[in-house]
Design a protein around this motif. Structure first.
Motif, PDB file in Angstrom:
ATOM      1  N   ALA A 119       0.833  -1.212   0.000  1.00 40.35           N
ATOM      2  CA  ALA A 119       0.000   0.000   0.000  1.00 40.35           C
ATOM      3  C   ALA A 119       0.864   1.257   0.000  1.00 40.35           C
ATOM      4  O   ALA A 119       0.467   2.297  -0.533  1.00 40.35           O
ATOM      5  CB  ALA A 119      -0.933  -0.001   1.213  1.00 40.35           C
ATOM      6  N   ASP A 120       2.062   1.155   0.567  1.00 41.37           N
ATOM      7  CA  ASP A 120       2.991   2.281   0.608  1.00 41.37           C
ATOM      8  C   ASP A 120       3.771   2.444  -0.696  1.00 41.37           C
ATOM      9  O   ASP A 120       4.626   3.327  -0.795  1.00 41.37           O
ATOM     10  CB  ASP A 120       3.973   2.124   1.772  1.00 41.37           C
ATOM     11  CG  ASP A 120       3.293   2.272   3.127  1.00 41.37           C
ATOM     12  OD1 ASP A 120       2.204   2.886   3.181  1.00 41.37           O
ATOM     13  OD2 ASP A 120       3.844   1.772   4.127  1.00 41.37           O
ATOM     14  N   GLY A 121       3.513   1.570  -1.671  1.00 39.79           N
ATOM     15  CA  GLY A 121       4.175   1.693  -2.963  1.00 39.79           C
ATOM     16  C   GLY A 121       5.349   0.773  -3.171  1.00 39.79           C
ATOM     17  O   GLY A 121       6.027   0.847  -4.215  1.00 39.79           O
ATOM     18  N   GLY A 122       5.615  -0.114  -2.216  1.00 37.97           N
ATOM     19  CA  GLY A 122       6.735  -1.038  -2.370  1.00 37.97           C
ATOM     20  C   GLY A 122       6.443  -2.124  -3.389  1.00 37.97           C
ATOM     21  O   GLY A 122       5.284  -2.474  -3.640  1.00 37.97           O
ATOM     22  N   GLU A 123       7.507  -2.659  -3.987  1.00 40.42           N
ATOM     23  CA  GLU A 123       7.353  -3.734  -4.964  1.00 40.42           C
ATOM     24  C   GLU A 123       7.735  -5.088  -4.382  1.00 40.42           C
ATOM     25  O   GLU A 123       7.339  -6.125  -4.905  1.00 40.42           O
ATOM     26  CB  GLU A 123       8.211  -3.438  -6.196  1.00 40.42           C
ATOM     27  CG  GLU A 123       7.736  -2.199  -6.954  1.00 40.42           C
ATOM     28  CD  GLU A 123       8.511  -1.978  -8.238  1.00 40.42           C
ATOM     29  OE1 GLU A 123       9.589  -2.601  -8.382  1.00 40.42           O
ATOM     30  OE2 GLU A 123       8.051  -1.203  -9.086  1.00 40.42           O
ATOM     31  N   VAL A 124       8.530  -5.080  -3.307  1.00 39.28           N
ATOM     32  CA  VAL A 124       8.904  -6.317  -2.608  1.00 39.28           C
ATOM     33  C   VAL A 124       8.821  -6.048  -1.112  1.00 39.28           C
ATOM     34  O   VAL A 124       8.967  -4.900  -0.669  1.00 39.28           O
ATOM     35  CB  VAL A 124      10.328  -6.790  -2.987  1.00 39.28           C
ATOM     36  CG1 VAL A 124      10.390  -7.172  -4.462  1.00 39.28           C
ATOM     37  CG2 VAL A 124      11.359  -5.711  -2.688  1.00 39.28           C
ATOM     38  N   PRO A 125       8.600  -7.081  -0.309  1.00 39.61           N
ATOM     39  CA  PRO A 125       8.516  -6.871   1.138  1.00 39.61           C
ATOM     40  C   PRO A 125       9.846  -6.369   1.693  1.00 39.61           C
ATOM     41  O   PRO A 125      10.912  -6.720   1.178  1.00 39.61           O
ATOM     42  CB  PRO A 125       8.182  -8.274   1.677  1.00 39.61           C
ATOM     43  CG  PRO A 125       7.686  -9.044   0.505  1.00 39.61           C
ATOM     44  CD  PRO A 125       8.369  -8.486  -0.691  1.00 39.61           C
ATOM     45  N   PRO A 126       9.818  -5.561   2.733  1.00 38.30           N
ATOM     46  CA  PRO A 126      11.064  -5.115   3.372  1.00 38.30           C
ATOM     47  C   PRO A 126      11.843  -6.312   3.900  1.00 38.30           C
ATOM     48  O   PRO A 126      11.251  -7.292   4.371  1.00 38.30           O
ATOM     49  CB  PRO A 126      10.574  -4.224   4.521  1.00 38.30           C
ATOM     50  CG  PRO A 126       9.195  -3.812   4.122  1.00 38.30           C
ATOM     51  CD  PRO A 126       8.631  -4.964   3.349  1.00 38.30           C
ATOM     52  N   PRO A 127      13.165  -6.268   3.801  1.00 37.60           N
ATOM     53  CA  PRO A 127      13.969  -7.413   4.268  1.00 37.60           C
ATOM     54  C   PRO A 127      13.824  -7.695   5.752  1.00 37.60           C
ATOM     55  O   PRO A 127      14.082  -8.827   6.192  1.00 37.60           O
ATOM     56  CB  PRO A 127      15.404  -6.996   3.916  1.00 37.60           C
ATOM     57  CG  PRO A 127      15.362  -5.514   3.713  1.00 37.60           C
ATOM     58  CD  PRO A 127      13.991  -5.204   3.217  1.00 37.60           C
ATOM     59  N   ASP A 128      13.403  -6.682   6.534  1.00 37.02           N
ATOM     60  CA  ASP A 128      13.260  -6.916   7.977  1.00 37.02           C
ATOM     61  C   ASP A 128      11.912  -7.513   8.345  1.00 37.02           C
ATOM     62  O   ASP A 128      11.604  -7.708   9.524  1.00 37.02           O
ATOM     63  CB  ASP A 128      13.481  -5.611   8.750  1.00 37.02           C
ATOM     64  CG  ASP A 128      12.457  -4.522   8.394  1.00 37.02           C
ATOM     65  OD1 ASP A 128      11.542  -4.802   7.585  1.00 37.02           O
ATOM     66  OD2 ASP A 128      12.574  -3.401   8.919  1.00 37.02           O
ATOM     67  N   GLY A 129      11.063  -7.788   7.333  1.00 42.08           N
ATOM     68  CA  GLY A 129       9.781  -8.428   7.590  1.00 42.08           C
ATOM     69  C   GLY A 129       8.689  -7.485   8.061  1.00 42.08           C
ATOM     70  O   GLY A 129       7.582  -7.936   8.391  1.00 42.08           O
ATOM     71  N   SER A 130       8.949  -6.199   8.081  1.00 41.60           N
ATOM     72  CA  SER A 130       7.946  -5.241   8.548  1.00 41.60           C
ATOM     73  C   SER A 130       6.919  -4.976   7.452  1.00 41.60           C
ATOM     74  O   SER A 130       7.084  -5.380   6.307  1.00 41.60           O
ATOM     75  CB  SER A 130       8.629  -3.927   8.947  1.00 41.60           C
ATOM     76  OG  SER A 130       9.278  -3.342   7.812  1.00 41.60           O
ATOM     77  N   GLY A 131       5.870  -4.260   7.823  1.00 43.05           N
ATOM     78  CA  GLY A 131       4.864  -3.848   6.854  1.00 43.05           C
ATOM     79  C   GLY A 131       3.919  -4.940   6.400  1.00 43.05           C
ATOM     80  O   GLY A 131       3.281  -4.812   5.359  1.00 43.05           O
ATOM     81  N   GLN A 132       3.787  -5.993   7.188  1.00 44.15           N
ATOM     82  CA  GLN A 132       2.919  -7.105   6.778  1.00 44.15           C
ATOM     83  C   GLN A 132       1.467  -6.906   7.205  1.00 44.15           C
ATOM     84  O   GLN A 132       0.587  -7.626   6.727  1.00 44.15           O
ATOM     85  CB  GLN A 132       3.441  -8.422   7.374  1.00 44.15           C
ATOM     86  CG  GLN A 132       4.790  -8.858   6.825  1.00 44.15           C
ATOM     87  CD  GLN A 132       4.739  -9.159   5.338  1.00 44.15           C
ATOM     88  OE1 GLN A 132       3.707  -9.582   4.819  1.00 44.15           O
ATOM     89  NE2 GLN A 132       5.844  -8.935   4.636  1.00 44.15           N
ATOM     90  N   GLU A 133       1.197  -5.934   8.064  1.00 47.66           N
ATOM     91  CA  GLU A 133      -0.178  -5.710   8.509  1.00 47.66           C
ATOM     92  C   GLU A 133      -1.041  -5.272   7.324  1.00 47.66           C
ATOM     93  O   GLU A 133      -0.577  -4.564   6.425  1.00 47.66           O
ATOM     94  CB  GLU A 133      -0.220  -4.661   9.619  1.00 47.66           C
ATOM     95  CG  GLU A 133       0.267  -3.281   9.233  1.00 47.66           C
ATOM     96  CD  GLU A 133       1.767  -3.086   9.331  1.00 47.66           C
ATOM     97  OE1 GLU A 133       2.216  -1.929   9.230  1.00 47.66           O
ATOM     98  OE2 GLU A 133       2.480  -4.098   9.488  1.00 47.66           O
ATOM     99  N   PRO A 134      -2.304  -5.725   7.296  1.00 48.53           N
ATOM    100  CA  PRO A 134      -3.164  -5.405   6.149  1.00 48.53           C
ATOM    101  C   PRO A 134      -3.578  -3.942   6.115  1.00 48.53           C
ATOM    102  O   PRO A 134      -3.794  -3.315   7.159  1.00 48.53           O
ATOM    103  CB  PRO A 134      -4.379  -6.318   6.359  1.00 48.53           C
ATOM    104  CG  PRO A 134      -4.402  -6.592   7.827  1.00 48.53           C
ATOM    105  CD  PRO A 134      -2.970  -6.597   8.273  1.00 48.53           C
ATOM    106  N   ALA A 135      -3.655  -3.413   4.907  1.00 52.63           N
ATOM    107  CA  ALA A 135      -4.104  -2.031   4.699  1.00 52.63           C
ATOM    108  C   ALA A 135      -5.205  -2.044   3.649  1.00 52.63           C
ATOM    109  O   ALA A 135      -5.139  -2.794   2.669  1.00 52.63           O
ATOM    110  CB  ALA A 135      -2.937  -1.151   4.239  1.00 52.63           C
ATOM    111  N   ALA A 136      -6.223  -1.237   3.845  1.00 55.62           N
ATOM    112  CA  ALA A 136      -7.350  -1.178   2.906  1.00 55.62           C
ATOM    113  C   ALA A 136      -7.044  -0.186   1.788  1.00 55.62           C
ATOM    114  O   ALA A 136      -6.654   0.952   2.042  1.00 55.62           O
ATOM    115  CB  ALA A 136      -8.618  -0.758   3.639  1.00 55.62           C
ATOM    116  N   VAL A 137      -7.192  -0.644   0.541  1.00 54.57           N
ATOM    117  CA  VAL A 137      -6.986   0.201  -0.631  1.00 54.57           C
ATOM    118  C   VAL A 137      -8.123  -0.050  -1.609  1.00 54.57           C
ATOM    119  O   VAL A 137      -8.848  -1.046  -1.512  1.00 54.57           O
ATOM    120  CB  VAL A 137      -5.630  -0.081  -1.322  1.00 54.57           C
ATOM    121  CG1 VAL A 137      -4.474   0.202  -0.383  1.00 54.57           C
ATOM    122  CG2 VAL A 137      -5.574  -1.523  -1.823  1.00 54.57           C
TER     123      VAL A 137
END
Length: 317
Positions: A119-137
């Motif tokens: 949702a933040d515009g990333g193309e691959v998950p962050p290497p630290d595993g963050s940002g996995q929480e669901p976001a509504a778009v």
């Protein structure tokens, strides 16, 4: 700069698929491609229902998505095809349950959950595993390009969630195989309801499909506008050039497809030398605008200079 205008042959094929629907047929049309879609439908004597009808902003609702029943008149399909000629966002639905049921279902698809990193515009998950929480778009289920990229990466429960009460959907996605049919499978589980959720691995697969489609469009653009430079290069060779150009462009901060199309052409015209040209790299990195904006001006100046040089040489004998 690239074009996905539907071809006449593929439009004819799509029309044949829709005419063969066994259930009641509907069209979902993107109001964002019209100055005033409801007014255009009134002129075509077509009744429409908004999929955003609770939105407090009338302008947003007008530019939103609209459901058109093709059962309202014998020539409704013909009128929709005429009205949307040259447009790219129409999806056709076959639903025996009727307009009210389909309308209610489609409104439940307007929102989808994806990982926050996407949702933040990333193309691959962050290497630290963050940002996995669901976001509504917003889920552009009215856009054939979105469905063309998305449907193949879904699992049965998600597939059924999109179809809902529909027996079939059909659309024309030039970048994803042309006319596509998505048909309900009786062996699939029932619609689970709730908000459609798409996971990280699926987002990565979806991004890869979109990137491949973008590369095809850029290659087609290069072959169209630089035929003499492309020459007899094979599709494979041209694709490899676009992939390399895209990788270099991204490293320079280029983001949009239009910018990548310009960059691929400059890479082609310079035989790749522009990638290591330090003044160009410094110009794209300077303040005052995005790299895409800087490249647009550089591209225009380069093409103009090439035209002046060609004029100075005079006509070929």
């Amino acid at each position: 700069m690239t074009s996905d205008t539907p071809s006449i042959d593929r439009l004819a094929k799509l029309r044949g698929v829709v005419e063969a629907f066994t259930g009641q047929a509907f069209a979902v049309v993107d109001g964002g491609q019209f100055d005033d879609l409801p007014d255009a439908c009134r002129r075509e004597q077509l009744l429409v229902r908004s999929l955003f009808h609770d939105h407090p902003d009338a302008e947003v609702e007008r530019a939103g998505r609209w459901l058109v029943s093709l059962a309202q008149s014998s020539d409704a399909l013909e009128r929709v095809f005429a009205m949307t000629r040259g447009k790219t966002t129409v999806v056709y639905w076959s639903c025996a349950s009727g307009e009210a049921i389909l309308h209610r279902h489609l409104r439940t698809l307007n929102i989808v959950r994806i990982p926050q990193w996407a949702a933040d515009g990333g193309e691959v998950p962050p290497p630290d595993g963050s940002g996995q929480e669901p976001a509504a778009v917003m889920f552009r289920h009215w856009d054939p390009r979105v469905l063309g990229a998305t449907m193949p990466v879904l699992i049965p429960g998600q597939f059924v969630r999109i179809l809902g009460p529909a027996a079939e959907i059909a659309f024309l996605a030039e970048d994803y195989g042309g006319v596509r049919r998505v048909v309900a499978d009786p062996a699939f589980p029932p619609d689970p309801g709730g908000v459609l959720t798409i996971g990280s691995e699926q987002i990565e697969a979806l991004t890869a499909r979109r990137l491949t489609a973008s590369h095809r469009r850029i290659a087609a653009y290069s072959r169209e506008v630089a035929a003499s430079e492309v020459g007899t290069a094979s599709d494979t060779a041209l694709h490899e050039h676009v992939v390399i150009s895209d990788r270099v462009g991204r490293s320079l901060g280029l983001a949009g497809e239009a910018a990548q199309s310009r960059w691929a052409l400059l890479m082609l015209l310079s035989q790749g030398r522009i990638a290591s040209h330090e003044p160009t790299r410094a110009y794209l990195a300077q303040d005052g605008d995005s790299p895409d904006g800087h490249l647009r001006r550089l591209f225009d100046l380069t093409i103009a200079a090439m035209g002046e040089a060609r004029d100075a040489r005079g006509p070929r004998r």
